[in-house]
Design an enzyme around this catalytic site. Structure first.
Site, PDB file in Angstrom:
ATOM      1  N   SER A 161       0.852  -1.182   0.000  1.00  0.00           N
ATOM      2  CA  SER A 161       0.000   0.000   0.000  1.00  0.00           C
ATOM      3  C   SER A 161       0.888   1.232   0.000  1.00  0.00           C
ATOM      4  O   SER A 161       2.118   1.136   0.040  1.00  0.00           O
ATOM      5  CB  SER A 161      -0.897   0.003   1.242  1.00  0.00           C
ATOM      6  OG  SER A 161      -0.105   0.105   2.422  1.00  0.00           O
ATOM      7  N   LYS A 162       0.257   2.415  -0.021  1.00  0.00           N
ATOM      8  CA  LYS A 162       1.049   3.651  -0.058  1.00  0.00           C
ATOM      9  C   LYS A 162       1.938   3.785   1.173  1.00  0.00           C
ATOM     10  O   LYS A 162       3.052   4.293   1.092  1.00  0.00           O
ATOM     11  CB  LYS A 162       0.125   4.859  -0.176  1.00  0.00           C
ATOM     12  CG  LYS A 162      -0.439   5.042  -1.580  1.00  0.00           C
ATOM     13  CD  LYS A 162      -1.186   6.352  -1.709  1.00  0.00           C
ATOM     14  CE  LYS A 162      -1.668   6.542  -3.149  1.00  0.00           C
ATOM     15  NZ  LYS A 162      -2.387   7.827  -3.305  1.00  0.00           N
ATOM     16  N   ARG A 163       1.453   3.312   2.325  1.00  0.00           N
ATOM     17  CA  ARG A 163       2.285   3.431   3.526  1.00  0.00           C
ATOM     18  C   ARG A 163       3.502   2.520   3.456  1.00  0.00           C
ATOM     19  O   ARG A 163       4.508   2.761   4.121  1.00  0.00           O
ATOM     20  CB  ARG A 163       1.456   3.118   4.771  1.00  0.00           C
ATOM     21  CG  ARG A 163       1.004   1.677   4.896  1.00  0.00           C
ATOM     22  CD  ARG A 163       0.056   1.484   6.076  1.00  0.00           C
ATOM     23  NE  ARG A 163      -0.484   0.138   6.139  1.00  0.00           N
ATOM     24  CZ  ARG A 163       0.091  -0.864   6.769  1.00  0.00           C
ATOM     25  NH1 ARG A 163       1.239  -0.673   7.394  1.00  0.00           N
ATOM     26  NH2 ARG A 163      -0.463  -2.057   6.782  1.00  0.00           N
ATOM     27  N   HIS A 164       3.434   1.458   2.639  1.00  0.00           N
ATOM     28  CA  HIS A 164       4.577   0.558   2.467  1.00  0.00           C
ATOM     29  C   HIS A 164       5.540   1.063   1.401  1.00  0.00           C
ATOM     30  O   HIS A 164       6.713   0.707   1.395  1.00  0.00           O
ATOM     31  CB  HIS A 164       4.109  -0.832   2.031  1.00  0.00           C
ATOM     32  CG  HIS A 164       3.296  -1.567   3.058  1.00  0.00           C
ATOM     33  ND1 HIS A 164       2.070  -2.109   2.768  1.00  0.00           N
ATOM     34  CD2 HIS A 164       3.530  -1.845   4.354  1.00  0.00           C
ATOM     35  CE1 HIS A 164       1.591  -2.706   3.853  1.00  0.00           C
ATOM     36  NE2 HIS A 164       2.459  -2.549   4.824  1.00  0.00           N
ATOM     37  N   GLY A 165       5.046   1.828   0.453  1.00  0.00           N
ATOM     38  CA  GLY A 165       5.889   2.266  -0.663  1.00  0.00           C
ATOM     39  C   GLY A 165       5.257   2.051  -2.017  1.00  0.00           C
ATOM     40  O   GLY A 165       5.941   2.085  -3.035  1.00  0.00           O
TER      41      GLY A 165
END
Length: 468
Positions: A240-244
């Protein structure tokens, strides 16, 4: 056999980091085998596809230095060919018109849900005549899929993969408005482009079985399939966006170098012994699909950042200055010729202490203009610190230009320290604070050498005149 692969993104947004890895794997496989990598823009989703996204894909690939062969193919321009193949399948008796109403299709889905089954079309128009068609319903064209046995595919990454044909319903080839569906368009384009190997994410495994059946019915040569596991976050969850899960341009703006990101993406799901730092030449020489793992790779920002630090330190100073200037100018500063020279000459010390271009820019600002004191530097330039700074400035003023080298400046500072019963740090820290505005920097004597005598003394004077 001449290898021809393709990268086929949909232009509905940025070039996702997972898509960038897919492009890299295709490119390396083609270059390793002396073949071609073609680019196909799958833009048949007119509502979501944009020219801006197409340009973002081009720019992302170019920044990563992943080049393609031949002119890119736009799927939208080939719709007539896709429709032609759908009608060929009708003529072969391997497709049929389906006149189900939306209400009937919803009833089928509801019935499947009640039974705990996946929603699927029940084939009610499979063997019926179009003469029975209800009034006012525009038909779709469906593929007449085999209903017995298994579809078996030997995937170059996943190994043997099979599905019972009774689990696959009759795929829509042309919608009621006459537009082709994804699975038809992909098969037609891959065939016409002479694709020998389809390398893509394993989220396409289900599509593979349907596409395989179309190849067989059309009596077309079936390409080799290689489905790569997707990238997950460090916690094992879907990226996801929080992971990259960001666009390639976001990594560029965060200060990552293209070669570092390429090296990191290469190692996400592929390995060559214990090698971690892999040059482009080595990657082309070593890359093949037999070392692609079957398990999902885990994205790790810390590892990427550390790897980027390595590449940053290995980058030639002149190139690094060229890459650095846009990051500095984002802060509103102008990098003139003198500052550019300071950056080039001071780069050896700067790049040892940064892992991204953003960090490097922040650390290098003092070479462009004098910087305000941060809190720690203010503490050092207290009454005692300013007294020591004044003492140093008086001694440095008398030092001849010929002695203004890093080594001689350090030796001179040691002599001053000994004469005044001080430790070297008691002299170096006020100097560092005055020249950089911080308490952490490259060697202060290197900085003094790069700035030169006049600029150094000018900055010391500014600090001495600051109110405490």
């Amino acid at each position: 056999m001449s290898v021809i692969v393709r990268f086929a993104p949909s232009p509905t947004g940025y070039l996702h980091i997972g898509s960038a890895r897919t492009a890299l794997f295709n490119w390396l496989f083609a270059r390793h085998h002396g073949g071609k990598m073609l680019l196909r823009i799958e833009d048949t989703d007119r509502a979501r596809s944009t020219q801006e996204a197409v340009e973002a894909i081009y720019k992302g690939l170019e920044w990563l230095e992943i080049n393609w062969d031949e002119t890119p193919v736009h799927q939208l321009e080939r719709i007539e060919r896709h429709v032609e193949v759908a009608h060929d399948l009708l003529a072969k008796g391997m497709a049929y018109y389906c006149y189900c109403s939306p209400k009937e299709l919803e009833a089928m889905r509801e019935e499947a849900r009640k039974k705990g089954l996946p929603p699927r079309y029940d084939g009610r128009w499979r063997n019926r005549s179009p003469q029975e068609a209800p009034v006012g319903i525009k038909p779709v064209i469906r593929f007449k899929a085999p209903q017995e046995g298994d579809t078996i595919i030997h995937d170059l990454v996943q190994g043997e993969v099979r599905v019972s044909n009774e689990q696959l319903d009759d795929l829509i080839l042309l919608r009621a408005d006459g537009t082709p569906t994804f699975n038809l368009s992909v098969v037609v384009d891959d065939h016409d482009m002479g694709i020998t190997h389809v390398i893509r994410g394993d989220d396409h495994l289900t599509n593979m079985f349907r596409q395989f059946q179309i190849y067989k019915v059309m009596n077309w040569k079936i390409p080799h399939f290689a489905h790569i596991p997707l990238i997950h976050g460090p916690d094992g969850a879907k990226l996801s966006k929080r992971h990259g899960a960001l666009g390639v341009e976001a990594y560029r703006d965060m200060g990552f170098l293209p070669h570092a990101l390429r090296n990191y993406l290469l190692r996400l799901g592929w390995s060559h012994g214990d090698a971690e730092i892999i040059s482009t030449e080595e990657a082309i020489q070593w890359f093949d699909l037999d070392h692609v793992g079957k398990s999902a790779a885990r994205f790790d920002f810390v590892k990427l950042t550390n790897l980027n630090g390595h590449y940053l330190r290995e980058t030639e100073n002149g190139l690094l200055v060229f890459l650095l200037i846009p990051f500095i100018e984002k802060s509103g500063l102008t990098v003139d010729a003198e500052a550019r020279d300071f950056l080039r000459r001071g780069m050896n010390g700067l790049k040892q202490r940064a892992k991204t271009m953003v960090e490097l820019a922040e650390n290098a600002l003092f070479y462009v203009v004098p910087q305000p004191l941060d809190k720690d530097a203010q503490k050092i330039l207290n009454e005692e610190g300013l007294h020591i700074l004044k003492l140093i400035k008086e001694h440095l003023s008398s030092l001849p230009e010929i002695s203004w080298t890093e080594a001689q400046l350090e030796n001179y500072a040691r002599e001053i320290a000994e004469e005044n019963n001080l430790k070297l740090g008691k002299i170096a820290q006020p100097l560092r604070a005055a020249l950089t505005g911080k308490t952490v920097s490259p060697s202060v004597f290197e900085i003094m050498h790069v700035l030169g005598k006049d600029k150094t003394l000018e900055r010391l004077k500014i600090s001495l005149e600051r109110p405490i």
